[in-house]
Design a protein around this motif. Structure first.
Motif, PDB file in Angstrom:
ATOM      1  N   GLY A 131     -17.801 -13.738  21.490  1.00 24.76           N
ATOM      2  CA  GLY A 131     -16.636 -13.784  21.566  1.00 24.76           C
ATOM      3  C   GLY A 131     -15.667 -12.404  21.907  1.00 24.76           C
ATOM      4  N   VAL A 132     -14.636 -12.359  21.853  1.00 25.67           N
ATOM      5  CA  VAL A 132     -14.009 -11.128  21.743  1.00 25.67           C
ATOM      6  C   VAL A 132     -12.984 -11.204  20.967  1.00 25.67           C
ATOM      7  CG1 VAL A 132     -12.923 -11.918  24.169  1.00 25.67           C
ATOM      8  CG2 VAL A 132     -12.878  -9.565  23.159  1.00 25.67           C
ATOM      9  N   VAL A 133     -12.407 -10.248  19.628  1.00 17.72           N
ATOM     10  CA  VAL A 133     -10.906  -9.858  19.738  1.00 17.72           C
ATOM     11  C   VAL A 133     -10.466  -8.395  20.719  1.00 17.72           C
ATOM     12  CG1 VAL A 133     -11.502 -10.237  17.312  1.00 17.72           C
ATOM     13  CG2 VAL A 133     -12.403  -8.116  18.051  1.00 17.72           C
ATOM     14  N   LEU A 134      -9.084  -8.645  20.922  1.00 12.70           N
ATOM     15  CA  LEU A 134      -8.765  -8.214  22.273  1.00 12.70           C
ATOM     16  C   LEU A 134      -7.565  -7.037  21.418  1.00 12.70           C
ATOM     17  CD1 LEU A 134      -8.406  -7.299  24.921  1.00 12.70           C
ATOM     18  CD2 LEU A 134      -6.848  -9.629  25.431  1.00 12.70           C
ATOM     19  N   VAL A 135      -6.884  -5.984  21.763  1.00 15.65           N
ATOM     20  CA  VAL A 135      -6.004  -5.380  21.378  1.00 15.65           C
ATOM     21  C   VAL A 135      -5.037  -4.971  23.027  1.00 15.65           C
ATOM     22  CG1 VAL A 135      -5.050  -3.113  20.534  1.00 15.65           C
ATOM     23  CG2 VAL A 135      -6.940  -4.320  19.511  1.00 15.65           C
ATOM     24  N   SER A 136      -4.560  -5.890  23.462  1.00 14.68           N
ATOM     25  CA  SER A 136      -3.727  -5.566  24.654  1.00 14.68           C
ATOM     26  C   SER A 136      -2.455  -4.818  24.515  1.00 14.68           C
ATOM     27  CB  SER A 136      -3.589  -7.015  25.858  1.00 14.68           C
ATOM     28  OG  SER A 136      -2.453  -7.111  26.989  1.00 14.68           O
ATOM     29  N   ARG A 151     -12.110 -19.337  28.386  1.00  9.73           N
ATOM     30  CA  ARG A 151     -12.345 -21.211  27.661  1.00  9.73           C
ATOM     31  C   ARG A 151     -13.580 -20.185  26.723  1.00  9.73           C
ATOM     32  NH1 ARG A 151     -10.218 -25.692  28.361  1.00  9.73           N
ATOM     33  NH2 ARG A 151      -9.668 -26.287  30.624  1.00  9.73           N
ATOM     34  N   VAL A 152     -13.673 -18.422  25.996  1.00 11.46           N
ATOM     35  CA  VAL A 152     -14.313 -18.309  25.500  1.00 11.46           C
ATOM     36  C   VAL A 152     -13.552 -17.967  23.954  1.00 11.46           C
ATOM     37  CG1 VAL A 152     -15.725 -16.968  27.705  1.00 11.46           C
ATOM     38  CG2 VAL A 152     -13.398 -15.462  26.357  1.00 11.46           C
ATOM     39  N   PRO A 153     -14.170 -17.851  23.357  1.00  5.77           N
ATOM     40  CA  PRO A 153     -13.771 -17.459  22.297  1.00  5.77           C
ATOM     41  C   PRO A 153     -12.870 -15.998  22.047  1.00  5.77           C
ATOM     42  CG  PRO A 153     -15.296 -18.312  21.522  1.00  5.77           C
ATOM     43  CD  PRO A 153     -16.000 -18.046  22.980  1.00  5.77           C
ATOM     44  N   ALA A 154     -11.858 -16.160  21.758  1.00  4.33           N
ATOM     45  CA  ALA A 154     -11.129 -14.850  22.002  1.00  4.33           C
ATOM     46  C   ALA A 154      -9.520 -14.783  20.887  1.00  4.33           C
ATOM     47  CB  ALA A 154     -10.482 -14.823  23.529  1.00  4.33           C
TER      48      ALA A 154
END
Length: 340
Positions: A131-136, A151-154
């Motif tokens: 999965g991914v943690v995102l800083v946008s 539909r990926v864990p995020a």
């Protein structure tokens, strides 16, 4: 706490003995299972650190069908910008704090154009990370929507700019700016200007809107506003423009500590005393606030705790994909130092 077992290989049983829990509980914690009570989880994490236990990732992957790794993606910023800004170091620290006790590896992904966005989505779809943690950083960033579509864990750092089926953590930006403006007004300042953040970012826009709202609440007009870019150089440029366009200002709310560091240097060169002639309040409570001369009064954003929570939410989502999407809102505090 008992010492690390003498054997060369530390097992789940060894960790369980140190933590005073069952082997099954240790297994659930190191595999990211969300059903473990917080007190037990803490005991296991301390025991993992004390024993030096390292999960067998190959065996765990066979059981859980996971890789034991997640991505930390930073979108719409170059590597140079990322490593120059103390904010991102705090994000890495917080995420690491959450994943390291569970033996989860962290992969950094810098996503600054369309090819790198496609590469990250493919990387996730192919199961190279769980999965991914995102800083946008920008309002029109297409990556949050692309992650939701895939539909990926995020989990996002900050609420998405449009409603999306994706979990996130965020700061109550409005409350933070209110703290800054109330403090300056409480000091008797009435001609308050601002060096805003970039207005194509959610944080930049929200902080400027809240600044104007709170000034109006106190019956004050905005003395001046110059848009910055959350960098030290941008803060210096904004401060020079404010000195020219709002020479009577007696206080400035600066939308980030790094910008405030640049603003302070400009004020020193202009011979303007801080805080006697000009009071400054920043935002973030990063290392830049301490290195400021004088040390900066600022709004504290608990970045490490927010990043750790972001990672926790992601691990829960990976362990239980059917869980309802979640959000967490953190509250700011004012840290008083010498600039205001």
């Amino acid at each position: 706490m008992p010492k690390k077992p003498a054997a060369d290989v530390v097992t789940l049983v060894d960790v369980a003995k140190v933590a005073g829990v069952s082997r099954a509980t240790v297994s659930r914690v190191v595999n990211g299972n969300a059903s473990v009570a917080p007190a037990l989880r803490t005991a296991v994490e301390k025991a993992v650190a004390a024993t030096g236990y390292t999960p067998n990732l190959a065996a765990r992957s066979l059981v859980t069908r996971t890789t034991g790794s997640i991505a930390l993606a930073v979108s719409d910023m170059s590597a140079g910008q990322i490593f120059a800004d103390p904010f991102f170091g705090r994000v890495v620290s917080g995420v690491t704090q959450a994943v390291r006790p569970r033996g989860v590896q962290l992969v950094l992904a810098i996503v600054d154009d369309e090819p790198s966005r496609r590469q990250l989505i493919n990387f996730l779809r192919q199961g190279h990370v769980d999965g991914v943690v995102l800083v946008s950083t920008h309002t029109d960033d297409p990556l949050p929507a692309a992650l939701a579509d895939a539909r990926v864990p995020a989990v996002l750092f900050a609420r998405p700019s449009e409603p999306l089926p994706i979990s996130f953590v965020e700061l109550d930006q409005r409350a933070g700016v209110f703290l800054a403006v109330d403090h300056l007004v409480g000091l008797g300042r009435r001609r308050i200007a601002t060096a805003s953040g970039p207005l194509d970012t959610p944080a930049g826009r929200e902080r400027l809107d809240a600044f104007r709202e709170r000034l109006a609440h106190h019956g004050l007009a905005e003395e001046g506003c110059v848009e910055g870019d959350f960098t030290q150089a941008g803060g210096a440029t904004a401060m020079r423009e404010l000195l020219a366009s709002a020479p009577d200002a007696d206080a400035v709310f600066v939308a980030s500590d790094l910008m405030a560091l640049g603003a302070v240097a400009v004020l020193h060169r202009a011979g303007i005393a801080i805080p006697e002639r000009m009071a400054l309040v920043g935002f973030d409570d990063s290392s830049a606030a301490i290195t400021c001369d004088p040390p900066l009064t600022t709004v504290r954003q608990p970045v490490e705790s927010m990043a750790a929570q972001m990672a926790e939410l992601l691990l829960e989502q990976i362990a239980a994909p059917e869980r309802t999407l979640q959000s967490r809102v953190f509250q700011p505090t004012l840290v008083r130092r010498e600039s205001a």
